[in-house]
Design a protein around this motif. Structure first.
Motif, short mmCIF file in Angstrom:
data_model
loop_
_atom_site.label_atom_id
_atom_site.label_comp_id
_atom_site.label_asym_id
_atom_site.label_seq_id
_atom_site.Cartn_x
_atom_site.Cartn_y
_atom_site.Cartn_z
N LYS A 4 20.89 -1.16 61.87
CA LYS A 4 19.67 -0.46 61.45
C LYS A 4 19.80 0.07 60.03
CE LYS A 4 18.16 0.90 66.05
NZ LYS A 4 18.01 2.02 66.99
N GLN A 5 20.96 0.63 59.71
CA GLN A 5 21.19 1.14 58.36
C GLN A 5 21.14 0.00 57.35
OE1 GLN A 5 24.97 3.14 58.55
NE2 GLN A 5 24.07 5.06 59.27
N LYS A 6 21.77 -1.10 57.67
CA LYS A 6 21.80 -2.25 56.77
C LYS A 6 20.39 -2.81 56.59
CE LYS A 6 24.35 -6.49 55.95
NZ LYS A 6 25.33 -7.43 56.46
N GLU A 7 19.63 -2.86 57.67
CA GLU A 7 18.26 -3.34 57.62
C GLU A 7 17.39 -2.41 56.76
OE1 GLU A 7 15.03 -3.36 60.99
OE2 GLU A 7 16.47 -4.98 61.32
N ALA A 8 17.58 -1.13 56.92
CA ALA A 8 16.80 -0.16 56.14
C ALA A 8 17.15 -0.26 54.65
CB ALA A 8 17.06 1.25 56.64
N THR A 9 18.41 -0.40 54.34
CA THR A 9 18.81 -0.49 52.93
C THR A 9 18.33 -1.79 52.30
OG1 THR A 9 20.99 -0.44 53.98
CG2 THR A 9 20.77 0.75 51.96
N SER A 10 18.36 -2.88 53.03
CA SER A 10 17.90 -4.14 52.46
C SER A 10 16.37 -4.12 52.31
CB SER A 10 18.34 -5.33 53.31
OG SER A 10 17.75 -5.27 54.58
N ALA A 11 15.66 -3.46 53.20
CA ALA A 11 14.20 -3.35 53.09
C ALA A 11 13.83 -2.51 51.88
CB ALA A 11 13.60 -2.76 54.36
N GLU A 12 14.57 -1.44 51.60
CA GLU A 12 14.31 -0.60 50.44
C GLU A 12 14.60 -1.35 49.16
OE1 GLU A 12 16.52 2.98 50.85
OE2 GLU A 12 15.38 3.65 52.61
N ALA A 13 15.61 -2.20 49.16
CA ALA A 13 15.96 -2.95 47.96
C ALA A 13 14.88 -3.99 47.65
CB ALA A 13 17.31 -3.64 48.14
N VAL A 14 14.26 -4.57 48.66
CA VAL A 14 13.23 -5.57 48.45
C VAL A 14 11.91 -4.91 48.08
CG1 VAL A 14 11.87 -7.38 49.59
CG2 VAL A 14 14.32 -7.22 50.01
N HIS A 15 11.56 -3.83 48.77
CA HIS A 15 10.30 -3.13 48.54
C HIS A 15 10.59 -1.65 48.33
CE1 HIS A 15 8.13 -6.68 49.75
NE2 HIS A 15 8.84 -6.74 50.85
N PRO A 16 11.00 -1.28 47.13
CA PRO A 16 11.31 0.13 46.91
C PRO A 16 10.06 0.99 47.05
CG PRO A 16 11.46 -1.10 44.85
CD PRO A 16 11.21 -2.09 45.94
N ILE A 17 10.22 2.11 47.68
CA ILE A 17 9.10 3.04 47.86
C ILE A 17 9.09 3.98 46.67
CG2 ILE A 17 8.17 4.85 49.32
CD1 ILE A 17 9.65 3.53 51.66
N THR A 18 8.01 3.98 45.93
CA THR A 18 7.88 4.85 44.78
C THR A 18 6.59 5.65 44.91
OG1 THR A 18 6.72 3.17 43.50
CG2 THR A 18 9.11 3.26 43.25
N THR A 19 6.62 6.83 44.34
CA THR A 19 5.42 7.67 44.37
C THR A 19 4.68 7.61 43.04
OG1 THR A 19 6.77 9.57 43.70
CG2 THR A 19 6.39 9.25 46.07
N GLU A 20 5.29 7.03 42.05
CA GLU A 20 4.63 6.93 40.75
C GLU A 20 3.47 5.93 40.83
OE1 GLU A 20 7.35 6.06 37.59
OE2 GLU A 20 8.91 7.29 38.50
N GLY A 21 2.35 6.33 40.35
CA GLY A 21 1.20 5.44 40.28
C GLY A 21 0.51 5.25 41.61
N SER A 22 0.89 6.01 42.60
CA SER A 22 0.27 5.82 43.90
C SER A 22 -1.09 6.52 44.01
CB SER A 22 1.20 6.34 45.01
OG SER A 22 1.43 7.72 44.83
N GLU A 23 -1.41 7.37 43.02
CA GLU A 23 -2.67 8.08 43.04
C GLU A 23 -3.79 7.24 42.48
OE1 GLU A 23 -2.27 11.81 41.15
OE2 GLU A 23 -0.54 12.37 42.34
N GLY A 24 -3.47 6.13 41.90
CA GLY A 24 -4.50 5.26 41.36
C GLY A 24 -4.64 5.47 39.86
#
Length: 67
Positions: A46-66
């Motif tokens: 699960k940890q490995k899956e979570a880290t690889s998912a973050e590396a492919v699709h990093p979650i960022t808050t910048e620019g999320s307001e439009g």
């Protein structure tokens, strides 16, 4: 005259009173250890899956307001 049954011999008594209970204890111990190992392996996966998912699709808050 017939020979005694295995459980009636000294070796048979030792087997049923000592060897068999010890085998059952060790099998129980092995099963407990395998269950713990599977739990750790699942957590690691699960940890490995979570880290690889973050590396492919990093979650960022910048620019999320439009714009």
């Amino acid at each position: 005259m017939t020979d005694p049954a295995f459980f009636q011999t000294h070796m048979g008594q030792r087997f049923y009173e000592g060897t068999m209970p010890q085998l059952v204890r060790q099998m129980t111990r092995l099963n407990d250890n395998l269950e713990r190992l599977v739990g750790v392996a699942e957590q690691f996966a699960k940890q490995k899956e979570a880290t690889s998912a973050e590396a492919v699709h990093p979650i960022t808050t910048e620019g999320s307001e439009g714009p």
